[in-house]
Write a protein that holds these residues in place. Structure first.
Motif, PDB file in Angstrom:
ATOM      1  N   TYR A   1     -10.884  -1.002  -8.222  1.00  0.00           N
ATOM      2  CA  TYR A   1      -9.668  -1.719  -8.601  1.00  0.00           C
ATOM      3  C   TYR A   1      -8.871  -2.112  -7.357  1.00  0.00           C
TER       4      TYR A   1
ATOM      5  N   THR B   1      -6.813   1.066   1.309  1.00  0.00           N
ATOM      6  CA  THR B   1      -7.314   1.858   0.187  1.00  0.00           C
ATOM      7  C   THR B   1      -7.440   3.317   0.592  1.00  0.00           C
TER       8      THR B   1
ATOM      9  N   ILE C   1      -9.769  -2.469  -4.209  1.00  0.00           N
ATOM     10  CA  ILE C   1     -10.419  -3.403  -3.290  1.00  0.00           C
ATOM     11  C   ILE C   1     -10.663  -4.764  -3.933  1.00  0.00           C
ATOM     12  N   TYR C   2     -11.156  -4.787  -5.170  1.00  0.00           N
ATOM     13  CA  TYR C   2     -11.552  -6.056  -5.760  1.00  0.00           C
ATOM     14  C   TYR C   2     -10.485  -6.726  -6.619  1.00  0.00           C
ATOM     15  N   PHE C   3      -9.583  -5.964  -7.213  1.00  0.00           N
ATOM     16  CA  PHE C   3      -8.552  -6.569  -8.042  1.00  0.00           C
ATOM     17  C   PHE C   3      -7.244  -6.739  -7.283  1.00  0.00           C
ATOM     18  N   GLU C   4      -6.932  -5.803  -6.402  1.00  0.00           N
ATOM     19  CA  GLU C   4      -5.687  -5.863  -5.646  1.00  0.00           C
ATOM     20  C   GLU C   4      -5.900  -6.364  -4.214  1.00  0.00           C
ATOM     21  N   ASN C   5      -7.151  -6.548  -3.819  1.00  0.00           N
ATOM     22  CA  ASN C   5      -7.497  -7.071  -2.495  1.00  0.00           C
ATOM     23  C   ASN C   5      -6.958  -6.238  -1.333  1.00  0.00           C
ATOM     24  N   PHE C   6      -6.915  -4.930  -1.519  1.00  0.00           N
ATOM     25  CA  PHE C   6      -6.552  -4.066  -0.413  1.00  0.00           C
ATOM     26  C   PHE C   6      -7.753  -3.941   0.511  1.00  0.00           C
ATOM     27  N   SER C   7      -7.497  -3.732   1.783  1.00  0.00           N
ATOM     28  CA  SER C   7      -8.582  -3.496   2.735  1.00  0.00           C
ATOM     29  C   SER C   7      -9.061  -2.052   2.567  1.00  0.00           C
ATOM     30  N   ASN C   8     -10.192  -1.736   3.190  1.00  0.00           N
ATOM     31  CA  ASN C   8     -10.690  -0.363   3.149  1.00  0.00           C
ATOM     32  C   ASN C   8      -9.673   0.591   3.773  1.00  0.00           C
TER      33      ASN C   8
ATOM     34  N   SER D   1       0.836  -1.202   0.000  1.00  0.00           N
ATOM     35  CA  SER D   1       0.000   0.000   0.000  1.00  0.00           C
ATOM     36  C   SER D   1       0.872   1.254   0.000  1.00  0.00           C
TER      37      SER D   1
END
Length: 184
Positions: free
Chosen positions: A136, A148, A138-145, A70
């Motif tokens: 992108y 993000t 959250i759903y493609f890179e799987n970062f948390s809120n 991140s």
């Protein structure tokens, strides 16, 4: 792949190969993320290279308050925003004109394998920059809120609201195009 922080520490301690490890581990995702900002895949690759060059030359301090990924994506986002700002001052072609780029690399083609994903990508390109970026990350890179929020320079509440509005907007676009979906 480690979390990147140990490779970065090794690089700062003088191991040049550690930066190569970081580039190999994070280049692909960083380019795709920056592409969600610029809409130009070739420009996204250049900005990703510039991001890694900043690591090499400036050697910014990684505090460990967030994940290495991140932190790196934040540097990439800031680099992209700076580039867009500079380009607008030079009266270059606006970023919105980059959406028609047909010169896509195999990385993107590998990522988008079937027609449903292609239609989804076209719908994502119609979203405004913030909506596209939050989806992108959250759903493609799987970062948390939380991650993000740090990358985008927003609060977690703003990210939750932005995520809700972006999913609604995406759903509306897809419904207008006759896309069959489950649970978007």
């Amino acid at each position: 792949m480690d979390n990147g922080a140990s490779s970065y520490r090794r690089f700062l301690d003088g191991d040049k190969n550690a930066l190569i490890d970081i580039i190999e581990d994070y280049r692909r995702g960083l380019v795709l993320f920056i592409n969600s900002i610029t809409g130009d895949f070739c420009l996204a690759e250049e900005i990703a290279e510039e991001t890694f060059l900043k690591l090499y030359v400036d050697r910014p301090k990684f505090s460990g308050k967030s994940s290495f990924r991140s932190w790196l994506y934040s540097i990439g986002r800031n680099t992209a925003v700076d580039h867009i700002r500079k380009a607008s001052k030079l009266d270059e072609v606006p970023v919105d004109d980059f959406y028609e780029v047909a010169d896509r690399e195999d990385i993107e083609q590998d990522y988008i394998k079937n027609e449903d994903k292609k239609q989804l990508l076209r719908a994502l390109e119609k979203l405004n920059d913030d909506y596209r970026q939050v989806l992108y990350l959250i759903y493609f890179e799987n970062f948390s809120n939380t991650e993000t929020a740090k990358i985008m320079g927003r609060s977690e509440r703003q990210i939750r609201n932005l995520l809700y509005r972006s999913k609604e907007s995406l759903r509306n676009i897809l419904e207008k195009e006759g896309f069959r979906y489950e649970g978007i």
